[in-house]
Design a protein around this motif. Structure first.
Motif, short mmCIF file in Angstrom:
data_model
loop_
_atom_site.label_atom_id
_atom_site.label_comp_id
_atom_site.label_asym_id
_atom_site.label_seq_id
_atom_site.Cartn_x
_atom_site.Cartn_y
_atom_site.Cartn_z
N ASP A 126 0.85 -1.19 0.00
CA ASP A 126 0.00 0.00 0.00
C ASP A 126 0.89 1.24 0.00
N PRO A 127 0.81 2.10 -1.02
CA PRO A 127 1.67 3.28 -1.09
C PRO A 127 1.36 4.32 -0.02
N ARG A 128 0.25 4.15 0.70
CA ARG A 128 -0.09 5.11 1.76
C ARG A 128 0.63 4.81 3.07
N LEU A 129 1.33 3.66 3.12
CA LEU A 129 2.10 3.31 4.31
C LEU A 129 3.32 4.22 4.44
N ARG A 130 3.85 4.26 5.64
CA ARG A 130 5.10 4.97 5.89
C ARG A 130 6.23 3.95 5.92
N GLY A 131 7.42 4.38 5.58
CA GLY A 131 8.56 3.48 5.46
C GLY A 131 8.82 2.63 6.69
N GLU A 132 8.61 3.21 7.88
CA GLU A 132 8.90 2.44 9.10
C GLU A 132 7.93 1.29 9.31
N ALA A 133 6.83 1.26 8.56
CA ALA A 133 5.84 0.19 8.70
C ALA A 133 6.21 -1.05 7.88
N LEU A 134 7.23 -0.94 7.02
CA LEU A 134 7.59 -2.06 6.15
C LEU A 134 8.54 -3.03 6.84
N SER A 135 8.38 -4.28 6.47
CA SER A 135 9.30 -5.32 6.95
C SER A 135 10.47 -5.42 5.96
N LYS A 136 11.46 -6.22 6.31
CA LYS A 136 12.57 -6.46 5.40
C LYS A 136 12.07 -7.09 4.11
N GLU A 137 11.11 -7.98 4.26
CA GLU A 137 10.56 -8.66 3.08
C GLU A 137 9.85 -7.67 2.16
N ASP A 138 9.17 -6.67 2.76
CA ASP A 138 8.50 -5.65 1.95
C ASP A 138 9.53 -4.85 1.14
N PHE A 139 10.64 -4.49 1.78
CA PHE A 139 11.68 -3.76 1.05
C PHE A 139 12.26 -4.59 -0.08
N LEU A 140 12.44 -5.88 0.17
CA LEU A 140 12.92 -6.76 -0.89
C LEU A 140 11.91 -6.84 -2.03
N ALA A 141 10.63 -6.91 -1.69
CA ALA A 141 9.59 -6.97 -2.72
C ALA A 141 9.59 -5.69 -3.56
N LEU A 142 9.80 -4.54 -2.91
CA LEU A 142 9.88 -3.28 -3.67
C LEU A 142 11.09 -3.29 -4.60
N GLY A 143 12.22 -3.76 -4.11
CA GLY A 143 13.41 -3.83 -4.94
C GLY A 143 13.23 -4.76 -6.13
N GLN A 144 12.63 -5.91 -5.89
CA GLN A 144 12.38 -6.85 -6.99
C GLN A 144 11.40 -6.28 -8.00
N ALA A 145 10.37 -5.55 -7.50
CA ALA A 145 9.41 -4.93 -8.41
C ALA A 145 10.08 -3.84 -9.23
N LEU A 146 10.99 -3.09 -8.62
CA LEU A 146 11.70 -2.05 -9.34
C LEU A 146 12.58 -2.65 -10.43
N LEU A 147 13.28 -3.74 -10.11
CA LEU A 147 14.09 -4.42 -11.11
C LEU A 147 13.23 -4.95 -12.26
#
Length: 92
Positions: A66-87
């Motif tokens: 959800d793009p309405r979340l704030r960065g501190e609400a993400l888990s490590k897995e969420d950050f990895l998912a964002l990186g994979q989606a960006l790639l």
């Protein structure tokens, strides 16, 4: 009796009517920075990088975040998912 000139009767003439700090008192901490949502943070970060900036909705959808979340609400897995989606957007 009249107050001396210079505003001594009003608490020292501090800006905005706030009383001056007590002698020896620790300085007041600055206000905390405002936190941005992921969408706003990414808009700022990717400004000028038009291919990514225009595909941010697809990026968040692909990562299932959800793009309405704030960065501190993400888990490590969420950050990895964002990186994979960006790639994946770069490969498309």
């Amino acid at each position: 009796r009249r107050a001396p000139a210079g505003g001594a009767a009003r608490g020292g003439g501090g800006a905005g009517g706030a009383p001056p700090p007590r002698p020896g008192a620790p300085p007041r901490p600055p206000p905390p920075p405002r936190r941005k949502t992921l969408a706003n943070s990414c808009k700022t970060y990717f400004a000028g990088r038009s291919p990514v900036q225009q595909q941010l909705p697809r990026l968040f959808a692909r990562a299932a975040i959800d793009p309405r979340l704030r960065g501190e609400a993400l888990s490590k897995e969420d950050f990895l998912a964002l990186g994979q989606a960006l790639l994946a957007l770069g490969e498309a």
